[in-house]
Design a protein around this motif. Sequence first.
Motif, PDB file in Angstrom:
ATOM      1  N   LYS A   1      -3.397   2.910  -7.285  1.00 15.18           N
ATOM      2  CA  LYS A   1      -3.281   2.381  -5.928  1.00 15.18           C
ATOM      3  C   LYS A   1      -1.885   1.865  -5.635  1.00 15.18           C
ATOM      4  O   LYS A   1      -1.425   1.889  -4.505  1.00 15.18           O
TER       5      LYS A   1
ATOM      6  N   ASP B   1       0.817  -1.217   0.000  1.00  5.62           N
ATOM      7  CA  ASP B   1       0.000   0.000   0.000  1.00  5.62           C
ATOM      8  C   ASP B   1       0.849   1.265   0.000  1.00  5.62           C
ATOM      9  O   ASP B   1       0.482   2.259  -0.615  1.00  5.62           O
ATOM     10  N   LEU B   2       1.936   1.248   0.742  1.00  3.75           N
ATOM     11  CA  LEU B   2       2.687   2.497   0.949  1.00  3.75           C
ATOM     12  C   LEU B   2       3.828   2.677  -0.040  1.00  3.75           C
ATOM     13  O   LEU B   2       4.204   3.798  -0.360  1.00  3.75           O
TER      14      LEU B   2
ATOM     15  N   GLY C   1      -3.099  10.478  -2.399  1.00  2.27           N
ATOM     16  CA  GLY C   1      -2.699   9.068  -2.497  1.00  2.27           C
ATOM     17  C   GLY C   1      -1.842   8.771  -3.708  1.00  2.27           C
ATOM     18  O   GLY C   1      -1.693   7.606  -4.095  1.00  2.27           O
TER      19      GLY C   1
ATOM     20  N   LYS D   1       4.099   6.521  -1.394  1.00  4.52           N
ATOM     21  CA  LYS D   1       2.820   7.218  -1.412  1.00  4.52           C
ATOM     22  C   LYS D   1       2.851   8.433  -0.481  1.00  4.52           C
ATOM     23  O   LYS D   1       3.367   8.352   0.627  1.00  4.52           O
TER      24      LYS D   1
ATOM     25  N   TRP E   1      -6.187   8.468  -5.535  1.00  5.02           N
ATOM     26  CA  TRP E   1      -4.939   7.786  -5.911  1.00  5.02           C
ATOM     27  C   TRP E   1      -4.138   8.549  -6.951  1.00  5.02           C
ATOM     28  O   TRP E   1      -3.538   7.980  -7.856  1.00  5.02           O
TER      29      TRP E   1
ATOM     30  N   PHE F   1      -2.008   7.807   2.753  1.00  8.90           N
ATOM     31  CA  PHE F   1      -2.820   6.609   2.546  1.00  8.90           C
ATOM     32  C   PHE F   1      -3.968   6.604   3.537  1.00  8.90           C
ATOM     33  O   PHE F   1      -3.749   6.903   4.702  1.00  8.90           O
ATOM     34  N   PRO F   2      -5.195   6.237   3.139  1.00  9.48           N
ATOM     35  CA  PRO F   2      -5.612   5.993   1.764  1.00  9.48           C
ATOM     36  C   PRO F   2      -6.049   7.294   1.100  1.00  9.48           C
ATOM     37  O   PRO F   2      -6.037   8.352   1.731  1.00  9.48           O
TER      38      PRO F   2
END
Length: 463
Positions: free
Chosen positions: A414, A331-332, A368, A339, A363, A342-343
């Motif tokens: 994402k 995710d990061l 994001g 990123k 995103w 998040f989110p």
Amino acid sequence: MKPETPLVQDAQKLLEQSIIYYQGHPVGTVAARDPDIAPLNYDQCFIRDFVPSALLFLIQGKTEIVRNFLAHTLALQQRDKQMDCYEPGPGLMPASFKVMGKESEQYLIADFGHHAIGRVPPVDSCLWWIILLRAYVKATGDTALAHQPEFQKGVKYILEMCLVPRFEMFPTLLVPDGAFMIDRRMGVYGHPLEIQSLFYAGLRAARELILPDAEGSDYISGINKRLGGFVFHIREYYWLDIKRLNQIHRFKGDEFGAVAVNKFNIYPESIPYWVTEWIPDKGGYLAGNLGPGQLDFRFFTLGNLMSVMGSLASDRQMQAIMDLIEQRWGDLVGRMPMKICFPAVEDIEWKIITGSDPKNPPWSYHNGGSWPVLLWLLVAVAQKTGRTHLAQKAIAIAEKRLQNDEWPEYYDGKNGRLIGREARCYQTWTIAGYLLAKALMEKPDYLLLVNFDEDTEAQACAI
Ligand code: GLC
């Protein structure tokens, strides 16, 4: 020393091409040199954008450009009292500057945010400036520069602006939306962690730089008073892990008086569903923002990483932040480190929080998106916390793409797979961030330029 790879050589060449000269001397770097997009203000030198370039130059022994940058931006600092309320207040440093005119008639013009999109105030500029002055002194040993009356005055103006009592009774700094790297409306007004982590490092740097004479001592004691309560406030109230989330989940609302547990009146109903799933069993992070009835659960990267660099987070918290990054790597970090937050905010939340900003869809960009400039900070904190393997992994991911993609400003999606829809190519801090990450891997001793160990001086004032 290892021979430079063609990739590093290419980046180095691009960085050199981005240097701005003023009356024959190097003074900074332009934000981007994209041949296909109108420059707008990307042909200016942004204070925050220059930081990774400056740190790299210091490591490489090219100290003149950093010294010139510090001196010229200091000369641009607002000193006069405001003539009207549309002017910057005393102490403010510009967001960016530009060289105008030809040769001997050159002069600098500064943007304090009064020309910037959304008229956003660059609160972070003066904080980065002090942090950079300290790094310059550490790298060169030139304490005489920081002790010059003009520099002492500059630091004191900044302190005046930051430490003046205002309406509220928090130790943190209250700022409007978009006051830092995220310079658009993103629900980051109030007490965003990004500013708090820079404020903390800036205060600590100022304390090192101010001469402890009669006047200076007053400033130093003012800083110490602020820092004690500040550290406690952040470590205690911004911290989020599964244990803390459980406490918040069972908070009672509307508690009155000194013994209230739920001091900021955070309602458990405000815990977003994603965080209950996302927060790992082992690991944690500092929340994005805290105010009356408001805890922003989003993970903000610069704020968390700077809290590690500045030792605003405790040793235990630093390790927990790294645990979280490691466990939520997809995710990061995903396909491009790293990123910005998040989110992303989506749908109705996006409408309300960003004001339906088409440049910040979910995103992407500040909402994001993935910003390769953050690579150097990730590498720095990974080294500080003994997680060199994460630094290596992140650099390897970035190296696969940055050059082919022409060093974009940011990535979308994402997992950061797409080049940002409106990203500029040949963005200087992307290039410098990569080079700095490589340089820090090769010469980890230079971490001291931006590192702060646990503060012992202000402890006495802790609540
Ligand atoms: C954008 C970014 C800002 C950066 C500037 C120049 O406005 O949001 O953080 O300083 O571009 O690169």
